[in-house]
Design a protein around this motif. Structure first.
Motif, PDB file in Angstrom:
ATOM      1  N   LYS A 143      -3.252  60.547 -16.861  1.00 25.04           N
ATOM      2  CA  LYS A 143      -4.345  60.170 -17.768  1.00 25.04           C
ATOM      3  C   LYS A 143      -4.946  58.818 -17.376  1.00 25.04           C
ATOM      4  CE  LYS A 143      -1.879  62.069 -21.624  1.00 25.04           C
ATOM      5  NZ  LYS A 143      -1.304  61.783 -22.927  1.00 25.04           N
ATOM      6  N   ASN A 144      -4.078  57.862 -17.062  1.00 27.99           N
ATOM      7  CA  ASN A 144      -4.576  56.543 -16.668  1.00 27.99           C
ATOM      8  C   ASN A 144      -5.360  56.606 -15.363  1.00 27.99           C
ATOM      9  OD1 ASN A 144      -3.767  55.033 -18.832  1.00 27.99           O
ATOM     10  ND2 ASN A 144      -1.898  54.299 -17.894  1.00 27.99           N
ATOM     11  N   LYS A 145      -4.874  57.391 -14.437  1.00 20.84           N
ATOM     12  CA  LYS A 145      -5.563  57.543 -13.153  1.00 20.84           C
ATOM     13  C   LYS A 145      -6.978  58.096 -13.381  1.00 20.84           C
ATOM     14  CE  LYS A 145      -4.483  59.127  -8.507  1.00 20.84           C
ATOM     15  NZ  LYS A 145      -3.992  57.893  -7.906  1.00 20.84           N
ATOM     16  N   GLN A 146      -7.067  59.141 -14.192  1.00 23.38           N
ATOM     17  CA  GLN A 146      -8.370  59.737 -14.494  1.00 23.38           C
ATOM     18  C   GLN A 146      -9.271  58.746 -15.230  1.00 23.38           C
ATOM     19  OE1 GLN A 146      -6.939  63.167 -16.634  1.00 23.38           O
ATOM     20  NE2 GLN A 146      -6.893  64.458 -14.796  1.00 23.38           N
ATOM     21  N   LYS A 147      -8.686  57.996 -16.168  1.00 20.82           N
ATOM     22  CA  LYS A 147      -9.452  57.026 -16.958  1.00 20.82           C
ATOM     23  C   LYS A 147     -10.048  55.947 -16.050  1.00 20.82           C
ATOM     24  CE  LYS A 147      -7.266  53.797 -19.260  1.00 20.82           C
ATOM     25  NZ  LYS A 147      -6.457  53.085 -20.263  1.00 20.82           N
ATOM     26  N   TYR A 148      -9.217  55.370 -15.175  1.00 20.52           N
ATOM     27  CA  TYR A 148      -9.719  54.281 -14.337  1.00 20.52           C
ATOM     28  C   TYR A 148     -10.668  54.773 -13.245  1.00 20.52           C
ATOM     29  CZ  TYR A 148      -7.005  50.976 -16.943  1.00 20.52           C
ATOM     30  OH  TYR A 148      -6.531  50.208 -17.965  1.00 20.52           O
ATOM     31  N   GLN A 149     -10.482  55.994 -12.768  1.00 21.16           N
ATOM     32  CA  GLN A 149     -11.451  56.549 -11.815  1.00 21.16           C
ATOM     33  C   GLN A 149     -12.811  56.697 -12.493  1.00 21.16           C
ATOM     34  OE1 GLN A 149      -9.197  60.057 -10.607  1.00 21.16           O
ATOM     35  NE2 GLN A 149      -8.858  59.188  -8.575  1.00 21.16           N
ATOM     36  N   ALA A 150     -12.808  57.192 -13.728  1.00 17.63           N
ATOM     37  CA  ALA A 150     -14.062  57.362 -14.468  1.00 17.63           C
ATOM     38  C   ALA A 150     -14.711  56.007 -14.755  1.00 17.63           C
ATOM     39  CB  ALA A 150     -13.802  58.118 -15.766  1.00 17.63           C
TER      40      ALA A 150
END
Length: 178
Positions: A138-145
């Motif tokens: 979730k964090n990976k997706q959040k920071y990529q976005a």
């Protein structure tokens, strides 16, 4: 210079933040220190936001932590966001090792709180290891976005994917115009 170091628990945010702080000779601020009160009591949003705003009133700082709900406060004047994005196996191993060492040594995590890791806590719903497992993706997706968002286009982002890249980033701090 105002820098926020972000990443999943266990990724190495605190370590990198301290190195950046030392390299630039500017204050290091740990969000967990501002958030946690004695006996693992959480600050209210009002208390936390007030402490954070006060801490960030300095001319320069390196802020260590995520707390998404504080983004409008912490990124209001931030110059640089450093995302520690090490691999899942490495991050999980680091989180496990850190929790194990803390539970063994019983070191107080934030001065004046008395808060310490325990072996019992490692195997509950509040386990930092479980949190890392359930939030890494979730964090990976959040920071990529976030990095690709027009809303934050005014902020410079640096993504470090390995300890080697983190070391290179630290070394470059002395040779750049950050």
């Amino acid at each position: 210079m105002k820098i926020n170091v972000v990443g999943t628990s266990g990724s190495g945010k605190s370590t990198l933040s301290k190195h950046i702080s030392n390299a630039l000779n500017i204050p290091h601020i740990e969000m967990d220190y501002l958030f946690w009160k004695p006996n693992w009591t959480e600050s209210t949003d009002e208390e936390f936001n007030s402490k954070l705003e006060h801490a960030l009133a300095q001319e320069s700082w390196v802020l260590d932590g995520n707390f998404t709900r504080t983004t409008p406060i912490k990124w209001k004047h931030v110059d640089l966001v450093v995302w520690v994005d090490f691999s899942y196996p490495r991050t999980l191993l680091q989180a496990f090792k850190r929790a194990l060492v803390r539970a063994t040594t019983k070191v107080e995590l934030w001065e004046g709180t008395g808060n310490k890791e325990s072996f019992k806590k490692l195997f509950t719903k509040d386990s930092i290891i479980l949190w890392t497992i359930t939030n890494y993706k979730k964090n990976k997706q959040k920071y990529q976005a976030i990095m690709n968002s027009d809303e934050y286009a005014h902020i410079r982002f640096v993504r470090v994917k390995s300890p080697k890249e983190a070391s290179q980033f630290i070394a470059a701090l002395g040779n750049s115009d950050f």
